[in-house]
Design an enzyme around this catalytic site. Structure first.
Site, PDB file in Angstrom:
ATOM      1  N   HIS A   6       0.770  -1.242   0.000  1.00 45.17           N
ATOM      2  CA  HIS A   6       0.000   0.000   0.000  1.00 45.17           C
ATOM      3  C   HIS A   6       0.803   1.295   0.000  1.00 45.17           C
ATOM      4  O   HIS A   6       0.275   2.351  -0.326  1.00 45.17           O
ATOM      5  CB  HIS A   6      -0.925   0.013   1.231  1.00 45.17           C
ATOM      6  CG  HIS A   6      -2.023   1.015   1.138  1.00 45.17           C
ATOM      7  ND1 HIS A   6      -2.684   1.489   2.239  1.00 45.17           N
ATOM      8  CD2 HIS A   6      -2.565   1.655   0.088  1.00 45.17           C
ATOM      9  CE1 HIS A   6      -3.596   2.363   1.866  1.00 45.17           C
ATOM     10  NE2 HIS A   6      -3.537   2.492   0.558  1.00 45.17           N
ATOM     11  N   TYR A  11     -14.061   6.967   9.861  1.00 45.14           N
ATOM     12  CA  TYR A  11     -13.078   7.376   8.858  1.00 45.14           C
ATOM     13  C   TYR A  11     -13.564   6.889   7.497  1.00 45.14           C
ATOM     14  O   TYR A  11     -13.872   5.719   7.322  1.00 45.14           O
ATOM     15  CB  TYR A  11     -11.732   6.741   9.191  1.00 45.14           C
ATOM     16  CG  TYR A  11     -10.581   7.088   8.259  1.00 45.14           C
ATOM     17  CD1 TYR A  11      -9.497   7.810   8.716  1.00 45.14           C
ATOM     18  CD2 TYR A  11     -10.560   6.671   6.938  1.00 45.14           C
ATOM     19  CE1 TYR A  11      -8.426   8.115   7.892  1.00 45.14           C
ATOM     20  CE2 TYR A  11      -9.507   6.976   6.094  1.00 45.14           C
ATOM     21  CZ  TYR A  11      -8.434   7.690   6.571  1.00 45.14           C
ATOM     22  OH  TYR A  11      -7.384   7.991   5.742  1.00 45.14           O
ATOM     23  N   THR A  32      -4.878  10.910  -0.630  1.00 45.28           N
ATOM     24  CA  THR A  32      -6.198  10.780  -0.010  1.00 45.28           C
ATOM     25  C   THR A  32      -6.403  11.848   1.048  1.00 45.28           C
ATOM     26  O   THR A  32      -5.475  12.504   1.506  1.00 45.28           O
ATOM     27  CB  THR A  32      -6.374   9.396   0.646  1.00 45.28           C
ATOM     28  OG1 THR A  32      -5.393   9.252   1.682  1.00 45.28           O
ATOM     29  CG2 THR A  32      -6.232   8.283  -0.369  1.00 45.28           C
TER      30      THR A  32
END
Length: 828
Positions: free
Chosen positions: A519, A639, A652
């Protein structure tokens, strides 16, 4: 809205950031003396023979004799690649012109001026006179023939003029892209100025831009106003905190703004002036690379293939089909031929993350990991694992005509060779679990890597594995259902997946497939785009014609002249064996603690949500908050990840979905005395607020990335204290961590609501952020079905993924029933 797992890393980091040192002084805690370990490793490297793989290789032996060998093919390849990069850099600089058009324009203008009479405007006009004056400043040019001087001046003037047009075009486009009012328009109502803005932007954007053409036109990530961020934060925690706790937080917030906040804000503003993104490197470093926690489950994520569509039941054939499509997508990136993503076909998104999609590995280090991106290799190969055995499989071979790519049936037969060899001779015990080290704690894995993989056969095999374009895992067992498929994609058996690799393609004996992705280098929206491209490409190109068929041309294909995949070898010392055992045991414990399940909701889908004139994302978020209240009886800080790729190097931002309005809605839904009209009114109010929050996050006006930057500045200047506002703000745990998975990013290649509905993917998922919370990735793939991937930890007494799955389904139907009743009461 993007599918991404960044909230796991973000929340984990922000929750424990008080333990971090300032950006300039942060180091990991080593379990052994780093100096002693480094000296030992250096001594071993000097004493043993070593071979640096690359253009120039240095070979040494124990007697101190060294030889240098040169690989001319690799040097030539590197030279060609450098020329290509230079050409692309020029093209991206002079865009919208191409080098061909630029040269043609310059040549045409030169020819026109040179052939014009000396009394014409071309030779004696005001512009010409100005150029002659400029020319006179260079005495050496007076020695040249007049026509040559004229040609040189006209060429220079044309080149500067065309470059000026490019600069004006890019500057105007950047100016227009700073406008984000289009995000907040009422549906169906587009003012004239927005239509003009869109039209001009479309003209300036041109047709068929290359991958990075727009990068220089994108605005930088903004630094929101300090007071705005603080006010938004306080509003987001108001429904969560008790009155006294909220007042205390409010007072500390005011103190922060007056004392240190404005200084931190000034620093961020200054940083934003000279950085393409003030956030990019901080985010990558402190959210991902500095953490010591294992990335298996905690950071990596998975994506699934079509749940009703399997083009073949032959594992080798399906693998070959996907590998061929992945190699094609890689070429589009390598040669910058992939068209950039443009919202509505007009507004470009940042494509920076695509640079490291392939040829990338996360490498553990003592003071923090690094992301290593390897350039295009002459060999162009992949690393394949089956039953613990690792193979190197070239995608490029040399025949009588030169280098060529393997064909589809050739790939299938290569994978059949691997399956046959690995099944006959699986890797020995412990050697079959060498990949388990990548799922261990990062500092422990770094120590083992430095000690055991810096020389000899281990160094060679590790290099082959890490430098591969991507990985392929040929699983030997089939998943029984979607839940098991998700778990096998997420973590496998804990010893076979190389969690450091950017992309791992996993296929099963029944032809099912999926991805496991690291990631740190990119968000899941990028990999989801690639995965959708691969699956739609399988159908478009007709690689597989039936469930029991091989690839096209399989029967006519022969691979006698193609070298068999290279089986990689490892040398396991006693110390390495013990490390592998410990890592594998650790991974099994983490796997056993993961509670992962998938909601496949087929009662209705996005079609009803659209009829209800509501944002599907807002609908899902409110349903989850209602489900969590029914599940635990409590409220949770929620979230949700939003994309910020309107900006250069954007990644993001967090949408703080728990709001005063959403709490009021959930209160009404669980209150038996509340009227249906009141429930629906509060639902629509909460949905409207959520949509506005999401749009603000997309345009860089969120809360959490700004708080993150402010905190790092506070830590860097040693202003932060455990009880101050910024430290307390980031410690509030994200109990409900959510993300919406994207679908249909490749419009025109398939139709998920029509003939290709069977190909829709359930999306993907990630692990929970908080030990007592849930991780939920949800998707509206078409108008008729909803998926949700729900994860939690079995060690928690507060959570149960199956129970929460049932509550989400119940909440969805409760909201739908309320809206339908409201429609009936209004005669709709």
């Amino acid at each position: 809205s993007p599918f991404t797992a960044s909230q796991r890393s973000c929340a984990r980091t922000l929750f424990s950031l008080a333990a971090l040192c300032p950006p300039t002084a942060h180091h990991r805690k080593d379990s052994q003396g780093p100096v002693a370990m480094a000296e030992a490793a250096a001594g071993a490297r000097l004493d043993a023979a070593f071979n640096v793989r690359g253009d120039v290789a240095l070979h040494g032996d124990r007697d101190g004799n060294y030889t240098i060998t040169v690989n001319p093919q690799r040097l030539l390849r590197k030279f060609y690649r450098s020329l290509f990069r230079l050409n692309r850099k020029i093209q991206n600089t002079i865009w919208p012109f191409t080098p061909g058009l630029w040269a043609l324009g310059c040549s045409g203008f030169v020819a026109r001026v040179v052939t014009a009479p000396s009394t014409s405007w071309w030779r004696s006009g005001s512009l010409a006179n100005f150029l002659w004056k400029v020319d006179s400043a260079f005495p050496w040019q007076k020695r040249l023939p007049t026509n040559l001087r004229v040609a040189w001046l006209s060429f220079t003037a044309t080149a500067i003029g065309l470059l000026g047009i490019s600069v004006v075009q890019r500057s105007l486009m950047r100016l227009l892209l700073n406008y984000h009012g289009h995000m907040f328009l009422t549906r169906g109502k587009v003012p004239l100025h927005v239509k003009l803005w869109s039209g001009v932007l479309k003209v300036l954007g041109g047709t068929h831009p290359s991958l990075y053409n727009f990068q220089g036109c994108l605005p930088t990530v903004p630094v929101p106003p300090l007071k705005q961020t603080c006010d938004k934060f306080l509003r987001s925690v108001k429904p969560l905190l008790e009155d006294d706790k909220y007042k205390e937080m409010e007072e500390k917030c005011k103190e922060f703004i007056a004392k240190d906040g404005w200084k931190c804000q000034l620093y961020l503003k200054f940083r934003a002036m000279y950085k393409r993104s003030w956030l990019w490197d901080w985010w990558e470093t402190y959210v991902y690379l500095k953490g010591e926690d294992p990335i298996m489950i905690n950071s990596n994520y998975y994506i699934m293939d079509g749940y009703q569509w399997t083009p073949t039941k032959h594992q080798a054939a399906r693998t070959a089909s996907l590998v061929l499509e992945a190699d094609g997508f890689k070429k589009l990136i390598d040669y910058e031929q992939l068209e950039p993503v443009r919202q509505g076909g007009v507004i470009p998104w940042c494509m920076k993350q695509y640079e490291r999609l392939f040829d990338t590995t996360r490498v553990p280090g003592r003071s923090g990991d690094t992301i290593e991106h390897y350039d295009v290799d002459l060999e162009r190969y992949i690393a394949v694992c089956r039953k613990g055995v690792w193979y190197k499989v070239p995608l490029l071979i040399k025949d009588k005509k030169g280098y060529r790519s393997l064909t589809l049936p050739e790939l299938e037969k290569q994978f059949e060779r691997i399956i046959k060899d690995a099944d006959a001779k699986p890797a020995p015990e412990n050697e079959n679990a060498i990949a388990a080290l990548t799922g261990w704690r990062r500092n422990w894995w770094a120590e083992v890597r430095e000690r055991e993989f810096d020389r000899g056969v281990n160094d060679f095999s590790l290099t082959m594995v890490e430098r591969a374009a991507f990985h392929v895992h040929l699983a030997s067992e089939n998943p029984k259902d979607l839940d098991e498929q998700a778990r096998m994609l997420m973590h496998g058996d804990g010893k076979s997946l190389w969690f450091d690799k950017s992309v791992t393609l996993i296929t099963f004996p029944n032809g099912k497939a999926g991805l496991m992705c690291e990631h740190s280098y990119a968000d899941a929206l990028t990999n989801a785009h690639m995965w959708e491209w691969l699956m739609s490409g399988e159908a478009m190109h007709g690689h597989l014609t039936g469930p029991d068929t091989h690839t096209k041309g399989y029967n006519e294909c022969t691979v006698d002249q193609i070298r068999e995949p290279q089986r990689l070898k490892w040398n396991l010392t006693a110390e390495l064996t013990e490390s592998i055992k410990a890592a594998y045991k650790h991974n099994l414990e983490a796997i056993a603690n993961l509670d992962l399940t998938i909601l496949q909701f087929e009662d209705w889908g996005k079609g009803f949500v659209k009829k209800a004139r509501c944002s599907p994302d807002a609908f899902a978020q409110l349903a989850m908050q209602l489900a969590y209240r029914m599940d635990t009886g409590r409220k949770a800080l929620v979230y949700e990840a939003s994309v910020t790729r309107f900006f250069s190097h954007g990644r993001t931002e967090t949408v703080r979905s728990l709001t005063v309005e959403s709490k009021a809605f959930v209160d009404a839904m669980v209150d038996p005395k509340a009227t249906n009209a009141d429930r629906v009114a509060k639902f629509r109010a909460a949905a409207e607020v959520h949509s506005d929050l999401y749009k603000n996050a997309m345009v860089g006006q969120g809360v959490d990335r700004h708080l993150f930057g402010l905190y790092l500045v506070m830590r860097g200047f040693k202003w932060a204290k455990d009880d101050d506002f910024i430290s307390q703000a980031i410690r509030i745990p994200w109990t409900l961590s959510t993300s919406q998975s994207p679908q249909n990013q490749t419009q025109g290649r398939w139709d998920p609501n029509g003939k290709d509905a069977k190909m829709i993917s359930p999306g993907g998922g990630f692990g929970p952020v908080d030990k007592d919370g849930y991780g939920v990735s949800y998707m509206f793939p078409n108008d008729n079905v909803i998926f949700a991937h729900i994860s939690s930890k079995k060690s928690s007494d507060s959570t149960d993924s199956s129970r929460f799955k049932g509550n989400i389904a119940k909440a969805l139907n409760m909201i739908k029933a309320s809206i339908e009743e409201d429609f009936k009461s209004k005669g709709k």
